[in-house]
Scaffold this motif. Structure first.
Motif, PDB file in Angstrom:
ATOM      1  N   ASP B 241       0.787  -1.230   0.000  1.00  0.00           N
ATOM      2  CA  ASP B 241       0.000   0.000   0.000  1.00  0.00           C
ATOM      3  C   ASP B 241       0.821   1.284   0.000  1.00  0.00           C
ATOM      4  N   TYR B 242       2.063   1.206   0.506  1.00  0.00           N
ATOM      5  CA  TYR B 242       2.800   2.461   0.666  1.00  0.00           C
ATOM      6  C   TYR B 242       4.105   2.550  -0.102  1.00  0.00           C
ATOM      7  N   ALA B 243       4.456   1.489  -0.838  1.00  0.00           N
ATOM      8  CA  ALA B 243       5.735   1.514  -1.553  1.00  0.00           C
ATOM      9  C   ALA B 243       5.863   2.763  -2.429  1.00  0.00           C
ATOM     10  N   LYS B 244       4.746   3.105  -3.077  1.00  0.00           N
ATOM     11  CA  LYS B 244       4.815   4.237  -4.021  1.00  0.00           C
ATOM     12  C   LYS B 244       5.120   5.553  -3.322  1.00  0.00           C
ATOM     13  N   SER B 245       4.693   5.655  -2.057  1.00  0.00           N
ATOM     14  CA  SER B 245       4.903   6.938  -1.389  1.00  0.00           C
ATOM     15  C   SER B 245       6.211   6.985  -0.612  1.00  0.00           C
ATOM     16  N   MET B 246       7.052   5.971  -0.810  1.00  0.00           N
ATOM     17  CA  MET B 246       8.341   5.974  -0.112  1.00  0.00           C
ATOM     18  C   MET B 246       9.474   6.157  -1.104  1.00  0.00           C
ATOM     19  N   ASP B 247      10.578   6.653  -0.575  1.00  0.00           N
ATOM     20  CA  ASP B 247      11.713   6.807  -1.490  1.00  0.00           C
ATOM     21  C   ASP B 247      12.478   5.489  -1.609  1.00  0.00           C
ATOM     22  N   ALA B 248      13.495   5.521  -2.439  1.00  0.00           N
ATOM     23  CA  ALA B 248      14.229   4.293  -2.766  1.00  0.00           C
ATOM     24  C   ALA B 248      14.868   3.686  -1.533  1.00  0.00           C
ATOM     25  N   MET B 249      15.419   4.530  -0.684  1.00  0.00           N
ATOM     26  CA  MET B 249      16.094   4.049   0.517  1.00  0.00           C
ATOM     27  C   MET B 249      15.116   3.340   1.430  1.00  0.00           C
ATOM     28  N   GLN B 250      13.980   3.993   1.624  1.00  0.00           N
ATOM     29  CA  GLN B 250      12.961   3.403   2.502  1.00  0.00           C
ATOM     30  C   GLN B 250      12.496   2.049   1.965  1.00  0.00           C
ATOM     31  N   ASN B 251      12.254   2.024   0.687  1.00  0.00           N
ATOM     32  CA  ASN B 251      11.826   0.765   0.065  1.00  0.00           C
ATOM     33  C   ASN B 251      12.880  -0.311   0.228  1.00  0.00           C
ATOM     34  N   SER B 252      14.131   0.125   0.058  1.00  0.00           N
ATOM     35  CA  SER B 252      15.230  -0.836   0.160  1.00  0.00           C
ATOM     36  C   SER B 252      15.301  -1.440   1.554  1.00  0.00           C
ATOM     37  N   ILE B 253      15.147  -0.560   2.554  1.00  0.00           N
ATOM     38  CA  ILE B 253      15.201  -1.036   3.940  1.00  0.00           C
ATOM     39  C   ILE B 253      14.117  -2.072   4.187  1.00  0.00           C
ATOM     40  N   LEU B 254      12.934  -1.713   3.780  1.00  0.00           N
ATOM     41  CA  LEU B 254      11.805  -2.623   4.018  1.00  0.00           C
ATOM     42  C   LEU B 254      11.983  -3.920   3.255  1.00  0.00           C
ATOM     43  N   SER B 255      12.543  -3.794   2.079  1.00  0.00           N
ATOM     44  CA  SER B 255      12.776  -4.984   1.265  1.00  0.00           C
ATOM     45  C   SER B 255      13.709  -5.951   1.978  1.00  0.00           C
ATOM     46  N   ARG B 256      14.748  -5.383   2.579  1.00  0.00           N
ATOM     47  CA  ARG B 256      15.694  -6.240   3.287  1.00  0.00           C
ATOM     48  C   ARG B 256      15.040  -6.916   4.477  1.00  0.00           C
ATOM     49  N   ILE B 257      14.198  -6.136   5.164  1.00  0.00           N
ATOM     50  CA  ILE B 257      13.479  -6.729   6.303  1.00  0.00           C
ATOM     51  C   ILE B 257      12.632  -7.896   5.813  1.00  0.00           C
ATOM     52  N   ASN B 258      11.992  -7.675   4.684  1.00  0.00           N
ATOM     53  CA  ASN B 258      11.154  -8.712   4.087  1.00  0.00           C
ATOM     54  C   ASN B 258      11.948  -9.982   3.802  1.00  0.00           C
ATOM     55  N   ILE B 259      13.113  -9.797   3.201  1.00  0.00           N
ATOM     56  CA  ILE B 259      13.953 -10.954   2.847  1.00  0.00           C
ATOM     57  C   ILE B 259      14.380 -11.685   4.108  1.00  0.00           C
ATOM     58  N   ALA B 260      14.785 -10.896   5.098  1.00  0.00           N
ATOM     59  CA  ALA B 260      15.228 -11.511   6.349  1.00  0.00           C
ATOM     60  C   ALA B 260      14.095 -12.289   6.996  1.00  0.00           C
ATOM     61  N   THR B 261      12.919 -11.715   6.921  1.00  0.00           N
ATOM     62  CA  THR B 261      11.744 -12.411   7.490  1.00  0.00           C
ATOM     63  C   THR B 261      11.508 -13.726   6.764  1.00  0.00           C
ATOM     64  N   GLN B 262      11.603 -13.677   5.451  1.00  0.00           N
ATOM     65  CA  GLN B 262      11.433 -14.909   4.666  1.00  0.00           C
ATOM     66  C   GLN B 262      12.421 -15.963   5.107  1.00  0.00           C
ATOM     67  N   ARG B 263      13.654 -15.509   5.345  1.00  0.00           N
ATOM     68  CA  ARG B 263      14.707 -16.429   5.775  1.00  0.00           C
ATOM     69  C   ARG B 263      14.346 -17.067   7.105  1.00  0.00           C
ATOM     70  N   LEU B 264      13.818 -16.249   7.990  1.00  0.00           N
ATOM     71  CA  LEU B 264      13.410 -16.759   9.308  1.00  0.00           C
ATOM     72  C   LEU B 264      12.333 -17.809   9.155  1.00  0.00           C
ATOM     73  N   VAL B 265      11.377 -17.499   8.299  1.00  0.00           N
ATOM     74  CA  VAL B 265      10.280 -18.450   8.083  1.00  0.00           C
ATOM     75  C   VAL B 265      10.835 -19.774   7.573  1.00  0.00           C
ATOM     76  N   SER B 266      11.755 -19.678   6.594  1.00  0.00           N
ATOM     77  CA  SER B 266      12.358 -20.909   6.062  1.00  0.00           C
ATOM     78  C   SER B 266      13.123 -21.636   7.136  1.00  0.00           C
ATOM     79  N   LEU B 267      13.817 -20.869   7.969  1.00  0.00           N
ATOM     80  CA  LEU B 267      14.614 -21.477   9.019  1.00  0.00           C
ATOM     81  C   LEU B 267      13.744 -22.278   9.982  1.00  0.00           C
ATOM     82  N   VAL B 268      12.630 -21.655  10.357  1.00  0.00           N
ATOM     83  CA  VAL B 268      11.720 -22.363  11.270  1.00  0.00           C
ATOM     84  C   VAL B 268      11.260 -23.676  10.646  1.00  0.00           C
TER      85      VAL B 268
END
Lengths: 116, 439
Positions: B241-268
Motif C-alpha cells: 500500500d505504501y511503496a509508491k509513497s516511499m523513497d528508494a532508501m525506505q523501500n530498500s530497507i523494508l525490502s531487506r526486512i522482508n527478505i530476512a523475514t522470509q529467511r526466518l520463516v524458512s529457518l523455522v
C-alpha cells in the motif's frame, strides 16, 4: 483489516465461546484459529458441525500449528480447509477465501498438506 | 272420634259405643292421639324410605356412569402413560448422551444405550446395582464419591445438583472415558423413589486433544510462526500500500526486512524438518505426477532470480513425460533448494543447466552450475547438519547449513540417492535419483 479492505464484512471473536455465538449469525465463511481461549478451535468446530443451524457453514482452519494429529482432527471434525498462517500472504489468503466462498462444498484433500 | 284401631278395641271390650264410660273419654282420647301420631310416623317413615330408596337408585345410576367414565379415563391415561414411556424409552436410547437414573438408595433404575456404550456394561447387568459398583468418577486423579456427584434427596430440591466438566469415568474392566457430568433431581423424587438423574456427555476426544503433549519442537515452531506471521503480513500490506509513497532508501530497507523475514520463516520450517528427520517421524504423502512438468514449474519459480543475477538457467527437456511416485511438496523443497544454491554460488554471467537421465526404473535429475565449486575436503561433510563450506565461524555463508541435510534425508526416504560432483573454481553438479514408472 486486510479482509475488510478486500471487501468482506468481518466479525471478530477473541475466544472460542464468542466465536460460537458469532456463528449463530450464519456467516458465509468461518476462519478458525485453533489456539483460542475458553474453547479450542477443534472443539468449537465439532460443536458447529453438530448443530443444524451452523453445520453447513464452511470452515477454513487458519493456524500456525502443523502437527499431523491436529490436521487430522481438524478434517475429521469437518474443516473444509487448513492453512498455516505463516505460509499465506494476505493476497493468497483473500484468494483462498474467495475460493471457499464460491464453492462452499469444496474440501481440501488432507493428503496435499505437509507440515510438521 | 277415636282412632279406628282404638275404636275397634273399645267396641270389642264394651260391646257398643254408648256403653263406653264417658268419664274415660279423656283417657281414650289421649290413647287415640298416640295412635294417630304413630300412624303419622309410620307414614313418614314409609315416605322417607321411599324417598331414600329413590335417591339411592339415582345415586347408584350416577355412580355407575361416573364409574364408567373413570374407568375410561384410567384406560386412556394408562395408554397415554404407556405411550409416553415408550416415547421416552426410544428418546433415551436414541440420545447421544448417557443417562443414568438412580433411586433413593442410589441403585440404578435407568441406564440408556449411550450409557452402555460409554461404560461397557449392559443395562440388564446394572439395573438394581448401587451406582458405586458400576461407575467410578475422578476429577483429575481424585476419586469422587457418589454422595458428591449423586447426593441423597434433600427436602424437595429440584434442579441441577452437580455439574462438573472433564471428569474421568471408569466402567467395566476399567474402560476409560472423559465426561461432562450434570446431575439433576426433581422435587417429587422423595415420593417417587427417584434419587438423581445423571447426564454424562462424552468428551473423550476433546480431552485427548487437550492432553496431547504437543512436543517441544512443534510448540516452538508454533511460537515462532506466530510473530513471524504478523511481521510478514504487516510488511506485505505496508509494501503493497505504501511503496509508491516511499523513497528508494525506505523501500530498500523494508525490502531487506522482508527478505530476512522470509529467511526466518524458512529457518523455522527447516528446523522443524530436521527435528522430524532426527526423530524418524518425517512422513511422505506420495502422489503420482509428471516429473518433467514439475521441473518446468519449479524452474519458472526461480527464473526471475537467475535473470536478476544475469545467470542463464536452462532445462534440457525430454520429449516424453516421466511419472514419479513422490511427495510433491517435499521433493520440490529439495529441488528448489538445489536450484537456489546453484544461483547463490554462481557469479553473474554464469550458467545453470538442468537435465534428466533415465536409468532402469529411476530418473536422475542433474543440476549443473558454473559456480564456485566445492573444495575437496568439504565434500565428505557436505550433506551433514549445519555444515558450511566456508567454515562455521566465517561470515558470509549463505543459508543455514540445513538444506542439504534435509535434501539428503528426503531423497533417501524416497529410496533415492543424492550426490555431488564438483571441482573447486569450476562448478558443481548436484544429482539425485527418484524411482519412476516405466514409460
Amino acid at each position: 483489516m486486510i479482509l475488510e479492505k478486500a471487501g468482506f464484512e468481518v466479525f471478530l471473536a477473541e475466544d472460542g465461546e464468542k466465536g460460537y455465538n458469532l456463528a449463530q449469525n450464519l456467516p458465509d465463511l468461518i476462519l478458525l484459529d485453533i489456539m483460542l481461549p475458553k474453547m479450542n478451535g477443534i472443539i468449537l468446530l465439532k460443536k458447529l458441525k453438530e448443530e443444524n443451524l451452523t453445520k453447513n457453514i464452511p470452515v477454513m482452519v487458519l493456524t500456525n500449528l502443523g502437527q499431523e494429529e491436529i490436521i487430522k482432527a481438524a478434517f475429521d471434525s469437518g474443516a473444509s480447509g487448513y492453512f498455516l498462517k505463516v505460509s499465506l500472504n494476505p493476497n493468497e489468503l483473500v484468494k483462498k477465501i474467495n475460493l471457499f466462498l464460491e464453492n462452499p462444498n469444496f474440501k481440501m484433500d488432507p493428503k496435499t498438506l505437509v507440515f510438521d | 272420634m277415636f282412632h279406628k284401631t282404638l275404636y275397634r278395641q273399645l267396641i270389642k271390650i264394651f260391646g257398643s259405643e254408648d256403653k263406653i264410660p264417658k268419664d274415660l273419654y279423656p283417657l281414650f282420647q289421649a290413647i287415640s292421639d298416640t295412635y294417630l301420631h304413630a300412624d303419622e310416623d309410620r307414614v313418614l317413615t314409609v315416605r322417607s324410605l321411599e324417598i331414600s330408596s329413590r335417591e339411592l337408585e339415582n345415586l347408584n345410576t350416577q355412580l355407575q356412569s361416573e364409574g364408567e367414565r373413570i374407568e375410561k379415563e384410567v384406560e386412556e391415561r394408562t395408554q397415554e402413560l404407556s405411550t409416553e414411556r415408550n416415547k421416552q424409552s426410544i428418546i433415551l436410547s436414541g440420545i447421544v448422551d448417557s443417562v443414568i437414573a438412580v433411586d433413593l438408595q442410589k441403585k440404578i433404575i435407568l441406564f440408556n444405550k449411550a450409557a452402555e456404550n460409554l461404560t461397557g456394561y449392559q443395562t440388564a447387568q446394572v439395573i438394581g446395582k448401587p451406582i458405586d459398583e458400576v461407575i467410578k468418577l475422578f476429577d483429575n486423579a481424585t476419586p469422587i464419591s457418589s454422595e458428591t456427584f449423586c447426593p441423597s434427596q434433600t427436602n424437595s430440591f429440584e434442579g441441577i445438583i452437580y455439574n462438573k466438566q472433564g471428569l474421568k469415568i471408569l466402567g467395566l474392566n476399567q474402560k476409560q472415558a472423559y465426561v461432562d457430568l450434570l446431575t439433576g433431581q426433581i422435587k417429587e423424587g422423595s415420593v417417587s423413589n427417584l434419587g438423581c438423574i445423571l447426564t454424562l456427555h462424552d468428551v473423550s476426544k476433546e480431552m485427548q486433544l487437550e492432553e496431547m503433549k504437543l512436543d517441544f519442537v512443534s510448540m516452538a515452531a508454533h511460537e515462532l510462526r506466530t510473530p513471524l506471521t504478523s511481521i510478514k503480513s504487516y510488511l506485505y500490506i505496508f509494501l503493497r500500500d505504501y511503496a509508491k509513497s516511499m523513497d528508494a532508501m525506505q523501500n530498500s530497507i523494508l525490502s531487506r526486512i522482508n527478505i530476512a523475514t522470509q529467511r526466518l520463516v524458512s529457518l523455522v520450517e527447516n528446523l522443524l524438518n530436521v527435528s522430524r528427520i532426527e526423530k524418524g517421524t518425517l512422513t511422505l504423502s506420495l502422489l503420482l505426477f509428471d516429473w518433467v512438468k514439475n521441473i518446468d514449474e519449479e524452474i519458472a519459480e526461480i527464473i526471475d532470480q537467475a535473470n536478476d543475477k544475469k545467470i542463464t538457467l536452462e532445462f534440457i527437456k525430454p520429449q516424453s513425460s516421466i511419472n514419479v511416485l513422490a511427495d510433491k511438496f517435499r521433493i520440490n523443497e529439495v529441488l528448489s533448494n538445489l536450484l537456489e544454491n546453484a544461483v547463490a554460488y554462481t557469479s553473474p554471467g554464469g550458467k545453470i543447466t538442468v537435465w534428466l537421465e533415465r536409468k532402469g526404473n529411476e530418473v536422475i535429475t542433474h543440476i549443473q552450475d558454473t559456480g564456485e565449486g566445492i573444495p575437496k575436503n568439504a565434500l565428505p561433510n557436505l550433506f551433514t547438519k549445519f555444515f558450511r563450506v566456508s567454515g562455521i565461524l566465517e561470515q558470509g555463508s549463505k543459508g543455514t547449513g540445513l538444506g542439504l541435510y534435509i535434501a539428503k534425508s528426503v531423497v533417501q526416504l524416497h529410496k533415492g540417492k543424492i550426490w555431488v560432483n564438483s571441482e573447486f573454481g569450476k562448478g558443481s553438479t548436484f544429482s539425485f535419483s527418484l524411482p519412476c514408472t516405466k514409460s
